[in-house]
Motif scaffolding. Structure first.
Motif, PDB file in Angstrom:
ATOM      1  N   ASN A  46      33.123 -13.883  39.802  1.00 29.07           N
ATOM      2  CA  ASN A  46      33.339 -12.452  39.997  1.00 29.07           C
ATOM      3  C   ASN A  46      34.064 -11.854  38.790  1.00 29.07           C
ATOM      4  O   ASN A  46      35.230 -11.453  38.877  1.00 29.07           O
ATOM      5  CB  ASN A  46      34.149 -12.200  41.275  1.00 29.07           C
ATOM      6  N   PRO A  47      33.391 -11.780  37.633  1.00 25.40           N
ATOM      7  CA  PRO A  47      34.061 -11.279  36.429  1.00 25.40           C
ATOM      8  C   PRO A  47      34.358  -9.783  36.524  1.00 25.40           C
ATOM      9  O   PRO A  47      33.703  -9.050  37.264  1.00 25.40           O
ATOM     10  CB  PRO A  47      33.042 -11.563  35.324  1.00 25.40           C
ATOM     11  N   VAL A  48      35.340  -9.361  35.736  1.00 23.72           N
ATOM     12  CA  VAL A  48      35.732  -7.943  35.718  1.00 23.72           C
ATOM     13  C   VAL A  48      34.613  -7.098  35.120  1.00 23.72           C
ATOM     14  O   VAL A  48      34.169  -6.106  35.708  1.00 23.72           O
ATOM     15  CB  VAL A  48      37.047  -7.756  34.935  1.00 23.72           C
ATOM     16  N   ILE A  49      34.146  -7.455  33.919  1.00 24.13           N
ATOM     17  CA  ILE A  49      33.004  -6.806  33.269  1.00 24.13           C
ATOM     18  C   ILE A  49      32.183  -7.887  32.590  1.00 24.13           C
ATOM     19  O   ILE A  49      32.571  -9.066  32.577  1.00 24.13           O
ATOM     20  CB  ILE A  49      33.435  -5.746  32.222  1.00 24.13           C
ATOM     21  N   LYS A  50      31.059  -7.507  31.999  1.00 22.68           N
ATOM     22  CA  LYS A  50      30.257  -8.416  31.193  1.00 22.68           C
ATOM     23  C   LYS A  50      30.019  -7.776  29.828  1.00 22.68           C
ATOM     24  O   LYS A  50      29.284  -6.805  29.700  1.00 22.68           O
ATOM     25  CB  LYS A  50      28.913  -8.715  31.873  1.00 22.68           C
ATOM     26  N   VAL A  51      30.700  -8.306  28.808  1.00 20.56           N
ATOM     27  CA  VAL A  51      30.468  -7.803  27.458  1.00 20.56           C
ATOM     28  C   VAL A  51      29.053  -8.158  27.030  1.00 20.56           C
ATOM     29  O   VAL A  51      28.467  -9.129  27.526  1.00 20.56           O
ATOM     30  CB  VAL A  51      31.510  -8.346  26.463  1.00 20.56           C
ATOM     31  N   THR A  52      28.499  -7.378  26.111  1.00 21.12           N
ATOM     32  CA  THR A  52      27.102  -7.566  25.725  1.00 21.12           C
ATOM     33  C   THR A  52      26.921  -8.229  24.372  1.00 21.12           C
ATOM     34  O   THR A  52      25.863  -8.778  24.097  1.00 21.12           O
ATOM     35  CB  THR A  52      26.366  -6.221  25.709  1.00 21.12           C
ATOM     36  N   ASP A  53      27.939  -8.183  23.516  1.00 25.14           N
ATOM     37  CA  ASP A  53      27.809  -8.794  22.189  1.00 25.14           C
ATOM     38  C   ASP A  53      29.153  -8.728  21.472  1.00 25.14           C
ATOM     39  O   ASP A  53      30.082  -8.039  21.912  1.00 25.14           O
ATOM     40  CB  ASP A  53      26.742  -8.073  21.358  1.00 25.14           C
ATOM     41  N   LEU A  54      29.223  -9.448  20.374  1.00 25.14           N
ATOM     42  CA  LEU A  54      30.360  -9.339  19.467  1.00 25.14           C
ATOM     43  C   LEU A  54      30.123  -8.122  18.580  1.00 25.14           C
ATOM     44  O   LEU A  54      29.042  -7.975  17.992  1.00 25.14           O
ATOM     45  CB  LEU A  54      30.453 -10.614  18.616  1.00 25.14           C
ATOM     46  N   ALA A  55      31.090  -7.232  18.492  1.00 22.67           N
ATOM     47  CA  ALA A  55      30.923  -5.993  17.724  1.00 22.67           C
ATOM     48  C   ALA A  55      31.299  -6.195  16.258  1.00 22.67           C
ATOM     49  O   ALA A  55      30.491  -5.976  15.360  1.00 22.67           O
ATOM     50  CB  ALA A  55      31.763  -4.874  18.341  1.00 22.67           C
ATOM     51  N   TRP A  56      32.538  -6.621  16.009  1.00 26.35           N
ATOM     52  CA  TRP A  56      32.997  -6.872  14.652  1.00 26.35           C
ATOM     53  C   TRP A  56      34.225  -7.756  14.697  1.00 26.35           C
ATOM     54  O   TRP A  56      34.777  -8.029  15.755  1.00 26.35           O
ATOM     55  CB  TRP A  56      33.305  -5.570  13.905  1.00 26.35           C
ATOM     56  N   LEU A  57      34.661  -8.204  13.524  1.00 26.92           N
ATOM     57  CA  LEU A  57      35.901  -8.964  13.369  1.00 26.92           C
ATOM     58  C   LEU A  57      36.826  -8.186  12.446  1.00 26.92           C
ATOM     59  O   LEU A  57      36.355  -7.525  11.510  1.00 26.92           O
ATOM     60  CB  LEU A  57      35.625 -10.350  12.775  1.00 26.92           C
ATOM     61  N   GLU A  58      38.123  -8.287  12.688  1.00 28.05           N
ATOM     62  CA  GLU A  58      39.106  -7.582  11.873  1.00 28.05           C
ATOM     63  C   GLU A  58      40.022  -8.578  11.159  1.00 28.05           C
ATOM     64  O   GLU A  58      40.507  -9.535  11.773  1.00 28.05           O
ATOM     65  CB  GLU A  58      39.931  -6.625  12.732  1.00 28.05           C
ATOM     66  N   PHE A  59      40.224  -8.337   9.876  1.00 28.57           N
ATOM     67  CA  PHE A  59      41.090  -9.160   9.047  1.00 28.57           C
ATOM     68  C   PHE A  59      42.075  -8.268   8.310  1.00 28.57           C
ATOM     69  O   PHE A  59      41.853  -7.066   8.142  1.00 28.57           O
ATOM     70  CB  PHE A  59      40.279  -9.945   8.015  1.00 28.57           C
ATOM     71  N   GLN A  60      43.130  -8.899   7.837  1.00 24.31           N
ATOM     72  CA  GLN A  60      44.070  -8.254   6.925  1.00 24.31           C
ATOM     73  C   GLN A  60      44.133  -9.072   5.647  1.00 24.31           C
ATOM     74  O   GLN A  60      44.250 -10.303   5.704  1.00 24.31           O
ATOM     75  CB  GLN A  60      45.459  -8.174   7.557  1.00 24.31           C
ATOM     76  N   LYS A  61      44.054  -8.408   4.490  1.00 25.81           N
ATOM     77  CA  LYS A  61      44.084  -9.109   3.214  1.00 25.81           C
ATOM     78  C   LYS A  61      44.791  -8.229   2.176  1.00 25.81           C
ATOM     79  O   LYS A  61      44.678  -6.996   2.218  1.00 25.81           O
ATOM     80  CB  LYS A  61      42.662  -9.431   2.726  1.00 25.81           C
ATOM     81  N   PRO A  62      45.484  -8.846   1.229  1.00 21.04           N
ATOM     82  CA  PRO A  62      46.187  -8.049   0.213  1.00 21.04           C
ATOM     83  C   PRO A  62      45.281  -7.512  -0.887  1.00 21.04           C
ATOM     84  O   PRO A  62      45.594  -6.498  -1.498  1.00 21.04           O
ATOM     85  CB  PRO A  62      47.214  -9.035  -0.353  1.00 21.04           C
ATOM     86  N   ASP A  63      44.150  -8.181  -1.155  1.00 22.97           N
ATOM     87  CA  ASP A  63      43.281  -7.811  -2.274  1.00 22.97           C
ATOM     88  C   ASP A  63      41.916  -7.365  -1.751  1.00 22.97           C
ATOM     89  O   ASP A  63      41.010  -8.176  -1.563  1.00 22.97           O
ATOM     90  CB  ASP A  63      43.125  -9.007  -3.224  1.00 22.97           C
ATOM     91  N   LEU A  64      41.754  -6.068  -1.528  1.00 27.25           N
ATOM     92  CA  LEU A  64      40.485  -5.570  -1.008  1.00 27.25           C
ATOM     93  C   LEU A  64      39.394  -5.597  -2.074  1.00 27.25           C
ATOM     94  O   LEU A  64      38.211  -5.748  -1.745  1.00 27.25           O
ATOM     95  CB  LEU A  64      40.650  -4.142  -0.474  1.00 27.25           C
ATOM     96  N   THR A  65      39.762  -5.474  -3.341  1.00 24.88           N
ATOM     97  CA  THR A  65      38.757  -5.499  -4.407  1.00 24.88           C
ATOM     98  C   THR A  65      38.113  -6.878  -4.512  1.00 24.88           C
ATOM     99  O   THR A  65      36.885  -7.016  -4.561  1.00 24.88           O
ATOM    100  CB  THR A  65      39.386  -5.105  -5.755  1.00 24.88           C
ATOM    101  N   GLY A  66      38.943  -7.933  -4.538  1.00 25.22           N
ATOM    102  CA  GLY A  66      38.410  -9.290  -4.585  1.00 25.22           C
ATOM    103  C   GLY A  66      37.653  -9.647  -3.320  1.00 25.22           C
ATOM    104  O   GLY A  66      36.628 -10.333  -3.364  1.00 25.22           O
ATOM    105  N   THR A  67      38.142  -9.157  -2.172  1.00 26.08           N
ATOM    106  CA  THR A  67      37.449  -9.396  -0.917  1.00 26.08           C
ATOM    107  C   THR A  67      36.071  -8.755  -0.930  1.00 26.08           C
ATOM    108  O   THR A  67      35.080  -9.370  -0.516  1.00 26.08           O
ATOM    109  CB  THR A  67      38.277  -8.836   0.258  1.00 26.08           C
ATOM    110  N   ALA A  68      35.991  -7.508  -1.408  1.00 27.98           N
ATOM    111  CA  ALA A  68      34.699  -6.809  -1.473  1.00 27.98           C
ATOM    112  C   ALA A  68      33.726  -7.545  -2.378  1.00 27.98           C
ATOM    113  O   ALA A  68      32.520  -7.639  -2.077  1.00 27.98           O
ATOM    114  CB  ALA A  68      34.904  -5.374  -1.958  1.00 27.98           C
ATOM    115  N   ARG A  69      34.227  -8.101  -3.472  1.00 26.17           N
ATOM    116  CA  ARG A  69      33.352  -8.832  -4.402  1.00 26.17           C
ATOM    117  C   ARG A  69      32.758 -10.063  -3.723  1.00 26.17           C
ATOM    118  O   ARG A  69      31.551 -10.316  -3.812  1.00 26.17           O
ATOM    119  CB  ARG A  69      34.146  -9.242  -5.649  1.00 26.17           C
ATOM    120  N   PHE A  70      33.592 -10.828  -3.026  1.00 21.90           N
ATOM    121  CA  PHE A  70      33.064 -12.007  -2.331  1.00 21.90           C
ATOM    122  C   PHE A  70      32.081 -11.614  -1.241  1.00 21.90           C
ATOM    123  O   PHE A  70      31.026 -12.244  -1.088  1.00 21.90           O
ATOM    124  CB  PHE A  70      34.205 -12.827  -1.709  1.00 21.90           C
ATOM    125  N   LEU A  71      32.400 -10.600  -0.460  1.00 18.08           N
ATOM    126  CA  LEU A  71      31.526 -10.207   0.636  1.00 18.08           C
ATOM    127  C   LEU A  71      30.171  -9.718   0.129  1.00 18.08           C
ATOM    128  O   LEU A  71      29.141  -9.955   0.779  1.00 18.08           O
ATOM    129  CB  LEU A  71      32.208  -9.141   1.493  1.00 18.08           C
TER     130      LEU A  71
END
Length: 405
Positions: free
Chosen positions: A47-72
Motif C-alpha cells: 500500500n504505497p503512498v504514491i508511485k513515482v514514474t521516473d528519475l527526473a534529475w540529480l543534483e551536485f555541488q562543485k567548486p569549479d563549474l567551468t571544469g565540470t561543464a567541460r567534462f560533461l
C-alpha cells in the motif's frame, strides 16, 4: 508467487576441467534465475503512498563549474543553462535536465529528484511526510513546476516533482545520429554496398537512467522508498553464505503498471558509509558507447571499468571518473520490466557483476588506494563502533569476501 528454483549444481564435466580451465569457470551458473525463498523480502509495499514514474534529475555541488561543464560536454551532455552559480545539462531526448550542478566550496552529491505522476501525488506525499516538515513548494524558475523535498533515512535530500518545464528534444526519431547503427548479422543484410564508420566523438547521452546509493541502514532505506515512492525490486543480492540475514543490495524500478520501466532507476547497497556510488546515462548503442569512450580517453579522462555487459539489468557499460572523482556510467541496451515480474535473488560476487568484459577493477570496487578508500575504512570503524546501523562485523566479512571473489 515468486518462482523458486533449486540451487544450481555443478556437473562432473565442470569439476573435471576446473583446474585446467579455471579462467573459464568464474561465470559458471551465473545466469541461473532464483526467486525468493519463503519469508524473504517481497520487494514491494502492498500500500504505497504514491508511485513515482521516473528519475527526473540529480543534483551536485562543485567548486569549479567551468571544469565540470567541460567534462560533461566530453561525456556527451548538452548544457542548457549556465550562470556563475549553476549549471544544467540535458540529454538528446529532452524532458528535464539530467544534472543540476550548483557552485559550492566542496564537491558533493546533493540528492536525486523523481517525477510524480501529477501534482496530486506531490501533495499526497507532502501530507504523508508532514511530520518531517515536508511542504509543497515551487521549484526555481530555471526548472519550473512544483515539488516536495524530504530526507530519506540515510540523510539524502530527495525531491519529488511535477509539471516541470520540458526541454526540447535535440534529435528527431529519424536523425541518423540518434538511431542504432545498422548491422549485418543473423543472416539479415541491412547494409549492402555500405561501410560501417563510427566517429570518435562525445557519446551523445540520451537520458538519465539510474543512480546507485550506499547506506549503512540498507533495509530501512529500502523499505522507505518502496513505501513512500511505490517502487518495486527487480533483483536482490546477498553476501555469499549470508542469505539468511537478508539482501545487501537491491535494484529498484518504477511501477508503471503494464508499461515497462528501467530494470533499475535506483539501486541501494549496504556499506559502512552513506554516500553516492554512481549514476548512469543511456547512449544509443555499443558503437556510440565505445567511440565515446575513446574520445574521453583521448581527452585525458580516467576510465574506472569497462567495456562490458552487466548481469542484473543486462546493460552494456563503461564507467568513468569525473574531475572530482564521481563515478559516472555510459550504458546501452538495458532491461525493461513491467510490474508483473517478481524479484530475482543472486549472491554478490565481483566476478558476477558482468557477463563479459574485463574483471571489475579496484577503482570500481572502491578498494583502490586513495582518499575514497580511507573514507570507507573510517566509515567501517565508525559503523562497527555504533549499533544504530546494519553494518556489523559479519557484514564486513561478507563484503571482504565479495571483493576477493
Amino acid at each position: 508467487m515468486p518462482h523458486t528454483a533449486p540451487p544450481p549444481t555443478a556437473s562432473p564435466h565442470n569439476h573435471a576441467h576446473a583446474h585446467a580451465h579455471a579462467h573459464e569457470d568464474v561465470h559458471h551458473d551465473l545466469h541461473a534465475d532464483q526467486g525468493a525463498l519463503p519469508g524473504e523480502h517481497p520487494g514491494r509495499d502492498p500500500n504505497p503512498v504514491i508511485k513515482v514514474t521516473d528519475l527526473a534529475w540529480l543534483e551536485f555541488q562543485k567548486p569549479d563549474l567551468t571544469g565540470t561543464a567541460r567534462f560533461l560536454r566530453d561525456f556527451g551532455f548538452t548544457p542548457t543553462y549556465q550562470s556563475t552559480t549553476e549549471l544544467h545539462v540535458q540529454g538528446t531526448w529532452g524532458g528535464s535536465p539530467c544534472l543540476i550542478v550548483r557552485r559550492g566550496k566542496k564537491s558533493q552529491f546533493l540528492g536525486p529528484a523523481f517525477f510524480a505522476a501529477d501534482d496530486h501525488d506531490v501533495l499526497r506525499l507532502a501530507e504523508a511526510l508532514s511530520a518531517q516538515g515536508a511542504r509543497v513548494h515551487k521549484l526555481p524558475e530555471t526548472i519550473g513546476g512544483t515539488g516536495v523535498t524530504v530526507r530519506d533515512p540515510a540523510g539524502n535530500r530527495v525531491r519529488v516533482v511535477s509539471t516541470v518545464d520540458s526541454l526540447l528534444r535535440l534529435t528527431e526519431p529519424d536523425d541518423p545520429e540518434s538511431t542504432v547503427h545498422p548491422f549485418n548479422f543473423h543472416g539479415e543484410l541491412r547494409r549492402p554496398n555500405a561501410t560501417q564508420r563510427t566517429d570518435i566523438q562525445p557519446a551523445r547521452v540520451q537520458r538519465l537512467g539510474h543512480v546507485v546509493l550506499q547506506t549503512n541502514r540498507y533495509q530501512e532505506v529500502l523499505n522507505w522508498y518502496l513505501h513512500h515512492f511505490g517502487m518495486i525490486v527487480s533483483d536482490f543480492m546477498f553476501y555469499p553464505g549470508q542469505r539468511h540475514r537478508g539482501p545487501v543490495m537491491s535494484f529498484i524500478r518504477c511501477d508503471r503498471g503494464n508499461t515497462p520501466s528501467d530494470h533499475h532507476t535506483l539501486a541501494l547497497t549496504l556499506g559502512p558509509v552513506n554516500r553516492y556510488v554512481h549514476s548512469a546515462y543511456q547512449v544509443s548503442d555499443l558503437d556510440t558507447l565505445a567511440a565515446g569512450g575513446d574520445f574521453l580517453h583521448d581527452q585525458g579522462h580516467y576510465r574506472s571499468w569497462g567495456v562490458g555487459r552487466h548481469v542484473q539489468g543486462s546493460q552494456i557499460f563503461d564507467y568513468w571518473r569525473d574531475p572530482d572523482g564521481f563515478l559516472v556510467e555510459h550504458f546501452a541496451d538495458g532491461d525493461m520490466f513491467d510490474n508483473t515480474l517478481e524479484p530475482g535473488w543472486a549472491p554478490m560476487t565481483a566476478s558476477g557483476l558482468s557477463q563479459w568484459g574485463p574483471a571489475a577493477t579496484a577503482d570500481f570496487m572502491g578498494i583502490r588506494p586513495g582518499r575514497e578508500l580511507l573514507r570507507e575504512i573510517a566509515g567501517v570503524l565508525s559503523s562497527l563502533a555504533h549499533d544504530d546501523n546494519e553494518f556489523d562485523l559479519e557484514r564486513l566479512l561478507g563484503l571482504l569476501k565479495v571483493a576477493r571473489s
